[in-house]
Write an enzyme that holds these catalytic residues in place. Structure first.
Site, short mmCIF file in Angstrom:
data_model
loop_
_atom_site.label_atom_id
_atom_site.label_comp_id
_atom_site.label_asym_id
_atom_site.label_seq_id
_atom_site.Cartn_x
_atom_site.Cartn_y
_atom_site.Cartn_z
CG ASN A 39 -1.76 1.19 1.40
OD1 ASN A 39 -1.84 2.02 0.49
ND2 ASN A 39 -2.43 1.30 2.54
CD1 TRP A 40 4.11 1.34 -2.54
CD2 TRP A 40 3.98 2.22 -4.60
NE1 TRP A 40 5.05 0.72 -3.33
CE2 TRP A 40 4.99 1.24 -4.59
CE3 TRP A 40 3.72 2.91 -5.79
CZ2 TRP A 40 5.75 0.93 -5.73
CZ3 TRP A 40 4.46 2.61 -6.93
CH2 TRP A 40 5.46 1.62 -6.90
CE LYS A 41 -0.36 3.21 4.63
NZ LYS A 41 -0.20 3.28 6.07
CG HIS A 123 -5.88 1.70 5.11
ND1 HIS A 123 -5.47 2.66 6.01
CD2 HIS A 123 -4.84 0.84 4.97
CE1 HIS A 123 -4.24 2.37 6.40
NE2 HIS A 123 -3.83 1.27 5.78
CD GLU A 125 -2.97 5.37 6.72
OE1 GLU A 125 -2.96 5.44 5.48
OE2 GLU A 125 -2.02 4.92 7.39
CD GLU A 193 -3.39 -2.68 7.32
OE1 GLU A 193 -2.25 -2.82 6.90
OE2 GLU A 193 -4.10 -1.70 7.04
N GLY A 199 2.52 2.14 10.77
CA GLY A 199 3.49 3.22 10.63
C GLY A 199 4.18 3.60 11.92
CB SER A 239 5.37 -1.84 11.91
OG SER A 239 4.89 -0.54 12.19
N GLY A 260 2.92 -1.04 4.26
CA GLY A 260 2.96 0.37 3.91
C GLY A 260 4.40 0.83 3.73
N GLY A 261 4.97 1.42 4.78
CA GLY A 261 6.30 2.03 4.74
C GLY A 261 7.38 1.19 4.07
P1 PGA Z 1 2.87 0.20 7.63
O1 PGA Z 1 1.41 0.41 6.99
O2 PGA Z 1 3.44 -1.04 7.04
O3 PGA Z 1 3.64 1.44 7.27
O4 PGA Z 1 2.66 0.08 9.10
C1 PGA Z 1 0.53 -0.67 6.79
C2 PGA Z 1 -0.77 -0.18 6.21
O5 PGA Z 1 -1.23 0.91 6.56
O6 PGA Z 1 -1.39 -0.87 5.38
#
Ligand code: PGA
Length: 277
Positions: A39-41, A123, A125, A193, A199, A239, A260-261
């Site tokens: 997930n590149w956001k 998600h 977010e 998640e 993150g 993470s 993500g990251g």
């Molecule tokens: P993260 O994000 O790996 O940076 O914790 C995961 C996500 O939000 O899908």
């Protein structure tokens, strides 16, 4: 002779029952490959994304199903790169209506035209920005209707966790999401998640994550049936990196990760994938 035959039949029946039993319990046997979804956001530009693909060293990854979900405007420019590297394309969101006067939104038909096969839905977010269970349910319906695969995100916040409400939250979010899945449909993925792990560098321990994944598997079996439940990939997110994926994936009910990251550089992305080799 009679006894021997009876014993033989008994032993065969026993073996068949045993193997059925172990198949039902060993959910990993029903799926072939781990799934790593990136997930590149809101992080990449076209130039950075092109650079990312140039730096990949190990693709295609035959032992792992890989998906990248970039921002909408990157979907079209990346189709060729993704195809070349054997990576599937996913979107980070979709609108819950089929089409119409929804300024700034994107419809499912367009995602399908862009070669997307997956769509992240719900998600945290987006939930934090006010996306409701009802909207999430409708989005899942849209995705399923067009035969794309929703990656349905569920997870508790730190506050909910501290209040001991993790299972209650997971159950509510999952039940609401399942209302969007058409009867008999098995084409969906659940990503657990925990919001406090996204993150933050703070990961759920593999055992802790496994407990929740097992709980989710149980809920799916209750709401759908055991066979479907065993087939649904359950991803862990929060993470995930090259140095913790192996321990997580070793868990019975963890079938991959939503990342993500660590998916933003070719090196850290491939560190996760190659750890599963
Ligand atoms: P993260 O994000 O790996 O940076 O914790 C995961 C996500 O939000 O899908």
């Amino acid at each position: 002779m009679g006894n021997t035959l009876e014993d033989l039949i008994r032993s065969v029946v026993h073996q068949v029952l045993e193997s059925n039993n172990s198949l039902a319990q060993s959910t990993k046997l029903t799926r072939s490959k781990p799934i790593i979804a990136a997930n590149w956001k809101m992080n990449m530009t076209i130039a950075k994304a092109k650079d990312f693909f140039e730096q990949l060293q190990h693709s295609p990854y035959n032992y792992c199903e890989t998906i990248i979900c970039p921002s909408y405007p990157l979907l079209y420019p990346l189709i060729e790169d993704l195809g070349k590297h054997g990576i599937a394309l996913g979107a980070q969101n979709v609108h819950e209506e089929e089409k119409g006067a929804y300024t700034g939104e994107v419809q499912i038909d367009l995602l399908k035209e862009m070669n997307c096969t997956y769509v992240i839905v719900g998600h945290s977010e987006r939930r934090q920005q006010g996306e409701s269970d009802e909207q999430i349910k409708k989005k899942i319906e849209q995705v399923a209707l067009k035969s794309l695969t929703p990656i349905i995100c569920i997870g508790e916040t730190k506050k909910e966790r501290d209040q001991g409400k993790t299972k209650e939250i997971i159950k509510d979010q999952l039940e609401a999401a399942l209302c969007g899945i058409p009867f008999g449909n098995r084409n969906f993925i659940i990503a657990y998640e925990p919001v406090w792990a996204i993150g933050t560098g703070e990961t759920s321990s593999p055992n802790e994550a496994q407990k929740i994944h097992k709980f989710i598997r149980g809920l799916l079996a209750e709401k759908l049936n055991q066979a479907i439940s065993n087939e649904i990939p359950l991803l862990y997110g929060g993470s995930v990196k090259g140095d913790n994926i192996k321990e997580l994936y070793r868990m019975e009910d963890i079938d991959g990760a939503l990342v993500g990251g660590a998916s933003l550089s070719a090196e850290s992305f491939e560190a996760i994938i190659t750890a599963l080799q």
